[in-house]
Design an enzyme around this catalytic site. Sequence first.
Site, PDB file in Angstrom:
ATOM      1  N   ALA A  41       0.830  -1.207   0.000  1.00 25.15           N
ATOM      2  CA  ALA A  41       0.000   0.000   0.000  1.00 25.15           C
ATOM      3  C   ALA A  41       0.864   1.256   0.000  1.00 25.15           C
ATOM      4  O   ALA A  41       1.968   1.287   0.552  1.00 25.15           O
ATOM      5  CB  ALA A  41      -0.920  -0.010   1.211  1.00 25.15           C
ATOM      6  N   GLY A  86       1.288  -5.243   2.108  1.00 23.86           N
ATOM      7  CA  GLY A  86       0.217  -5.720   1.239  1.00 23.86           C
ATOM      8  C   GLY A  86       0.703  -6.571   0.089  1.00 23.86           C
ATOM      9  O   GLY A  86      -0.027  -7.439  -0.394  1.00 23.86           O
ATOM     10  N   GLU A  89       0.879  -9.938   1.498  1.00 29.44           N
ATOM     11  CA  GLU A  89      -0.479 -10.407   1.760  1.00 29.44           C
ATOM     12  C   GLU A  89      -1.139 -10.893   0.470  1.00 29.44           C
ATOM     13  O   GLU A  89      -1.888 -11.869   0.475  1.00 29.44           O
ATOM     14  CB  GLU A  89      -1.304  -9.305   2.417  1.00 29.44           C
ATOM     15  CG  GLU A  89      -0.896  -9.067   3.865  1.00 29.44           C
ATOM     16  CD  GLU A  89      -1.671  -7.958   4.537  1.00 29.44           C
ATOM     17  OE1 GLU A  89      -2.278  -8.202   5.588  1.00 29.44           O
ATOM     18  OE2 GLU A  89      -1.646  -6.822   4.012  1.00 29.44           O
ATOM     19  N   GLU A 109       4.321  -4.064   8.783  1.00 28.91           N
ATOM     20  CA  GLU A 109       3.399  -3.025   9.229  1.00 28.91           C
ATOM     21  C   GLU A 109       3.718  -2.494  10.627  1.00 28.91           C
ATOM     22  O   GLU A 109       3.538  -1.296  10.898  1.00 28.91           O
ATOM     23  CB  GLU A 109       1.960  -3.552   9.191  1.00 28.91           C
ATOM     24  CG  GLU A 109       1.373  -3.664   7.788  1.00 28.91           C
ATOM     25  CD  GLU A 109       1.686  -4.975   7.099  1.00 28.91           C
ATOM     26  OE1 GLU A 109       1.064  -5.256   6.064  1.00 28.91           O
ATOM     27  OE2 GLU A 109       2.560  -5.719   7.596  1.00 28.91           O
TER      28      GLU A 109
END
Length: 239
Positions: A41, A86, A89, A109
Site C-alpha cells: 500500500a 500488502g 499479503e 506493518e
Amino acid sequence: MLRALPLLRPWRPLGARCTSGGTAGGHEIQVRALAGPDQGADLKEREQMSAAEVGVFSQRLRGLMNDIAAFPTPTIAAMDGFALGGGLELALACDLRVAASSAIMGLIETTRGLLPGAGGTQRLPRCLGVALAKELIFTGRRLSGVQAHALGLVNHTVDQNEEGDAAYHRALALAQEILPQAPIAVRLGKVAIDRGMEVDIASGMAIEGMCYAQNIPTQDRLEGMAAFREKRPPKFVGK
C-alpha cells in the site's frame, strides 16, 4: 515486482509467455499476470485519509485478497523484487509462491505503527504456524527469497536473472506442470484442501468425500482411466 498468476480454464500447454492482455473469458488464455506495486500500500496516500476512509480502504483490500484466495483455479505469486506489507499479503492469498533469491518480503506493518490488515495475521500463521508468524509480524522482519524458502513461505526460489524476472519464469514453468492435469480434479482438490484446513480432520474427510463424489461422473475421470489402460497421455477437456 510481484505478479499473481491465475490459471484459467480450459487449461492447455502454455505459450512462451502469457500476460494480462486478454480477457478471462478468452479460451486461448491460460495464465494472466497481475502486476502489483512492489511495496504494497502507498503509505503517503494513506496518510492523507481520514480514519473512516482508512477503515473502508482496509475492508476493500481484505475483500480483494479474499477474492484472490477464493479464485476457483490455482494461482501462483511470483516475487522478483519487493513484496512488503500488502504485497506479501497478496502472495499469501495465492495458492503457490515463487521468489527470486534476491527478493525481499515481509509483513512490516508494525515498523510503521500498523498491523497487517489484508489477511496477513490470518494467512501467515496458517502457512508457517502460529509462533513463527507471530515472530515475523511482531518484529516486522524482512526475509530474502532464500530465507523465505527455508521457512516454507515460498515453494521455490531461483537465482535472479539480468532481466529481473526469474521468479516469473519459474512460476510459468510451475504452471506448465499444472495445466495438463484434469481441470475439475485440480479445482476440487483446491476446494477440499482450502475448506478442510478450516475444520477438524473428521469434517475435512467429509469435505474430501463430497469433492471426490463430484468428480466421479466427469468425462475426464473416464478419460484418465482409459488413457492409463491404453498407455497413452490423457486428453482432458474439463468436463
